[in-house]
Motif scaffolding. Structure first.
Motif, PDB file in Angstrom:
ATOM      1  N   PRO A  70      68.700  54.577  23.789  1.00  0.00           N
ATOM      2  CA  PRO A  70      67.754  53.448  23.725  1.00  0.00           C
ATOM      3  C   PRO A  70      68.258  52.182  24.414  1.00  0.00           C
ATOM      4  CG  PRO A  70      68.865  53.749  21.619  1.00  0.00           C
ATOM      5  CD  PRO A  70      69.248  54.921  22.467  1.00  0.00           C
ATOM      6  N   ASN A  71      69.574  52.041  24.562  1.00  0.00           N
ATOM      7  CA  ASN A  71      70.135  50.817  25.148  1.00  0.00           C
ATOM      8  C   ASN A  71      70.432  50.941  26.642  1.00  0.00           C
ATOM      9  OD1 ASN A  71      70.103  49.646  22.555  1.00  0.00           O
ATOM     10  ND2 ASN A  71      72.132  50.456  22.095  1.00  0.00           N
ATOM     11  N   LYS A  72      70.062  52.071  27.222  1.00  0.00           N
ATOM     12  CA  LYS A  72      70.343  52.264  28.644  1.00  0.00           C
ATOM     13  C   LYS A  72      69.067  52.482  29.452  1.00  0.00           C
ATOM     14  CE  LYS A  72      75.067  53.938  28.033  1.00  0.00           C
ATOM     15  NZ  LYS A  72      76.048  55.006  28.338  1.00  0.00           N
ATOM     16  N   ILE A  73      67.975  51.929  28.947  1.00  0.00           N
ATOM     17  CA  ILE A  73      66.693  51.977  29.652  1.00  0.00           C
ATOM     18  C   ILE A  73      66.364  50.563  30.126  1.00  0.00           C
ATOM     19  CG2 ILE A  73      64.243  52.524  29.495  1.00  0.00           C
ATOM     20  CD1 ILE A  73      64.911  54.284  27.068  1.00  0.00           C
ATOM     21  N   TYR A  74      66.154  50.388  31.388  1.00  0.00           N
ATOM     22  CA  TYR A  74      65.732  49.066  31.858  1.00  0.00           C
ATOM     23  C   TYR A  74      64.788  49.211  33.041  1.00  0.00           C
ATOM     24  CZ  TYR A  74      68.838  48.973  35.965  1.00  0.00           C
ATOM     25  OH  TYR A  74      69.444  49.238  37.173  1.00  0.00           O
ATOM     26  N   LEU A  75      63.837  48.264  33.117  1.00  0.00           N
ATOM     27  CA  LEU A  75      62.873  48.244  34.208  1.00  0.00           C
ATOM     28  C   LEU A  75      63.197  47.056  35.102  1.00  0.00           C
ATOM     29  CD1 LEU A  75      61.136  49.275  31.473  1.00  0.00           C
ATOM     30  CD2 LEU A  75      59.500  49.676  33.292  1.00  0.00           C
ATOM     31  N   GLN A  76      63.259  47.299  36.383  1.00  0.00           N
ATOM     32  CA  GLN A  76      63.684  46.284  37.330  1.00  0.00           C
ATOM     33  C   GLN A  76      62.759  46.298  38.543  1.00  0.00           C
ATOM     34  OE1 GLN A  76      65.580  43.617  37.511  1.00  0.00           O
ATOM     35  NE2 GLN A  76      67.585  44.232  38.264  1.00  0.00           N
ATOM     36  N   HIS A  77      62.383  45.116  39.008  1.00  0.00           N
ATOM     37  CA  HIS A  77      61.577  45.036  40.217  1.00  0.00           C
ATOM     38  C   HIS A  77      62.421  45.470  41.412  1.00  0.00           C
ATOM     39  CE1 HIS A  77      59.056  43.267  43.431  1.00  0.00           C
ATOM     40  NE2 HIS A  77      58.075  43.436  42.560  1.00  0.00           N
ATOM     41  N   TYR A  78      61.811  46.201  42.321  1.00  0.00           N
ATOM     42  CA  TYR A  78      62.577  46.795  43.419  1.00  0.00           C
ATOM     43  C   TYR A  78      63.290  45.765  44.286  1.00  0.00           C
ATOM     44  CZ  TYR A  78      59.045  45.492  46.915  1.00  0.00           C
ATOM     45  OH  TYR A  78      58.209  44.791  47.742  1.00  0.00           O
ATOM     46  N   THR A  79      62.752  44.540  44.359  1.00  0.00           N
ATOM     47  CA  THR A  79      63.387  43.515  45.206  1.00  0.00           C
ATOM     48  C   THR A  79      64.728  43.060  44.638  1.00  0.00           C
ATOM     49  OG1 THR A  79      62.139  41.786  44.042  1.00  0.00           O
ATOM     50  CG2 THR A  79      61.204  42.662  46.088  1.00  0.00           C
ATOM     51  N   LYS A  80      64.934  43.254  43.339  1.00  0.00           N
ATOM     52  CA  LYS A  80      66.198  42.869  42.712  1.00  0.00           C
ATOM     53  C   LYS A  80      67.222  43.998  42.743  1.00  0.00           C
ATOM     54  CE  LYS A  80      64.037  39.569  39.542  1.00  0.00           C
ATOM     55  NZ  LYS A  80      63.830  39.188  38.118  1.00  0.00           N
ATOM     56  N   ALA A 105      76.379  51.665  42.162  1.00  0.00           N
ATOM     57  CA  ALA A 105      75.860  50.933  43.315  1.00  0.00           C
ATOM     58  C   ALA A 105      74.546  50.255  42.938  1.00  0.00           C
ATOM     59  CB  ALA A 105      75.649  51.876  44.497  1.00  0.00           C
ATOM     60  N   VAL A 106      74.087  49.371  43.813  1.00  0.00           N
ATOM     61  CA  VAL A 106      72.796  48.709  43.631  1.00  0.00           C
ATOM     62  C   VAL A 106      71.911  49.109  44.811  1.00  0.00           C
ATOM     63  CG1 VAL A 106      71.570  46.530  43.452  1.00  0.00           C
ATOM     64  CG2 VAL A 106      73.829  46.764  42.416  1.00  0.00           C
ATOM     65  N   ILE A 107      70.818  49.800  44.506  1.00  0.00           N
ATOM     66  CA  ILE A 107      69.911  50.294  45.547  1.00  0.00           C
ATOM     67  C   ILE A 107      68.812  49.265  45.780  1.00  0.00           C
ATOM     68  CG2 ILE A 107      68.358  52.148  46.220  1.00  0.00           C
ATOM     69  CD1 ILE A 107      69.826  53.962  44.246  1.00  0.00           C
ATOM     70  N   LYS A 108      68.701  48.838  47.030  1.00  0.00           N
ATOM     71  CA  LYS A 108      67.620  47.947  47.448  1.00  0.00           C
ATOM     72  C   LYS A 108      66.886  48.592  48.618  1.00  0.00           C
ATOM     73  CE  LYS A 108      69.323  43.465  45.899  1.00  0.00           C
ATOM     74  NZ  LYS A 108      69.552  42.046  46.269  1.00  0.00           N
ATOM     75  N   PRO A 109      65.691  48.096  48.942  1.00  0.00           N
ATOM     76  CA  PRO A 109      64.954  48.695  50.069  1.00  0.00           C
ATOM     77  C   PRO A 109      65.783  48.695  51.345  1.00  0.00           C
ATOM     78  CG  PRO A 109      63.531  47.241  48.812  1.00  0.00           C
ATOM     79  CD  PRO A 109      64.911  47.040  48.272  1.00  0.00           C
ATOM     80  N   TYR A 110      66.010  49.860  51.877  1.00  0.00           N
ATOM     81  CA  TYR A 110      66.690  50.067  53.163  1.00  0.00           C
ATOM     82  C   TYR A 110      68.183  49.725  53.159  1.00  0.00           C
ATOM     83  CZ  TYR A 110      61.761  49.922  54.406  1.00  0.00           C
ATOM     84  OH  TYR A 110      60.411  50.133  54.431  1.00  0.00           O
ATOM     85  N   ARG A 111      68.781  49.493  51.986  1.00  0.00           N
ATOM     86  CA  ARG A 111      70.209  49.226  51.954  1.00  0.00           C
ATOM     87  C   ARG A 111      70.754  49.483  50.554  1.00  0.00           C
ATOM     88  NH1 ARG A 111      67.120  44.820  51.826  1.00  0.00           N
ATOM     89  NH2 ARG A 111      67.689  42.976  50.590  1.00  0.00           N
ATOM     90  N   ILE A 112      72.043  49.766  50.488  1.00  0.00           N
ATOM     91  CA  ILE A 112      72.713  50.035  49.213  1.00  0.00           C
ATOM     92  C   ILE A 112      74.003  49.224  49.155  1.00  0.00           C
ATOM     93  CG2 ILE A 112      73.686  51.800  47.693  1.00  0.00           C
ATOM     94  CD1 ILE A 112      72.029  53.873  49.141  1.00  0.00           C
TER      95      ILE A 112
END
Length: 252
Positions: free
Chosen positions: A140-150, A157-164
């Motif tokens: 329950p503590n490892k679910i999060y919703l994030q806007h793709y731009t963030k 790693a942190v996945i963003k549009p067209y780059r990581i």
């Protein structure tokens, strides 16, 4: 992830009987049974002290796992079996729930969809599937919703549009690992075992980071922070991607 060994073995046995056509089918199944049901907590050699286990959650230790649950994380077979175990979950996400953009490695997974409310509506469905079909619990503590731009944090790693990008937490852990290794070199001349530990730790981080555009970052962290003593015992190769121990020259 505490894999239920009984479910895993039945799934694997059914798969082998259906797909494997060689005459040693029964032998293969028996070998799989021995590997899956082997209990590494019995007759094991524990290195280090109990204080090293302080703060370790019970769900991260096989010593506290329910009977016939959990696989040793260090075994290569465990990673393969875990992905096999979760195969039905992959089909459920992609085909039953209709999620086109989905990624998973063992028990970490990410879903991408333009409708936030739809994603939220999937949480109880995913939870129910995991509990009923695989005897697993959605943390329950490892679910999060994030806007793709963030960006989305995933596998260090942190996945963003067209780059990581490499995650800050991974970079911080790399710094800490170097500091601990430097303390060893400062205190005494590292032993053969400690040199092996150095290779394992450093190459583990470099192995992760080299998959991203981190050449300058790797170089800066290592050059500025690694103790000079370690440079006497090891060298870098492959474009800041791997440490190897220097070989002693044979005496003539």
């Amino acid at each position: 992830m505490r894999i239920n060994k009984n479910i895993l073995f039945e799934k694997l046995k059914e798969f082998i009987y259906e797909k494997y056509k060689e005459p040693d089918k029964d032998l293969l199944i028996e070998l799989c049974r021995k590997v899956i049901f082997y209990d590494p907590t019995k007759k094991c050699i524990i290195k280090g002290g109990r204080k090293n286990w302080q703060g370790l959650p019970y769900d991260k230790s096989l010593f506290y796992s329910p009977e016939n649950c959990g696989l040793p994380i260090g075994n290569l077979t465990s990673q393969i079996f875990a992905n096999f175990y979760m195969n039905s979950f992959d089909h459920f996400i992609k085909h039953d729930l209709g999620i086109r953009y989905y990624g998973r490695y063992v028990d970490d997974f990410v879903l991408v969809h333009p409708d936030k409310e739809y994603l939220k509506s999937l949480i109880p469905k995913i939870k129910s599937f995991l509990e009923l079909k695989l005897r697993l619990t959605l943390h329950p503590n490892k679910i999060y919703l994030q806007h793709y731009t963030k960006g989305v944090k995933y596998l260090g790693a942190v996945i963003k549009p067209y780059r990581i990008y490499i995650a800050n937490r991974t970079k911080g852990n790399f710094y800490q690992a170097i500091e601990q290794l430097n303390l060893i070199a400062k205190d005494h001349r590292p032993t053969k075992e400690e040199k092996g530990k150095f290779l394992s730790s450093m190459n583990s981080y470099l192995g992760i980071m080299k998959h991203y555009k981190t050449y300058r970052l790797r170089k800066r962290i290592i050059v500025k922070n690694l103790s000079g003593w370690w440079w006497k015992s090891a060298y870098l190769s492959g474009g800041i991607s791997k440490f190897s121990l220097r070989q002693k020259r044979a005496k003539r």
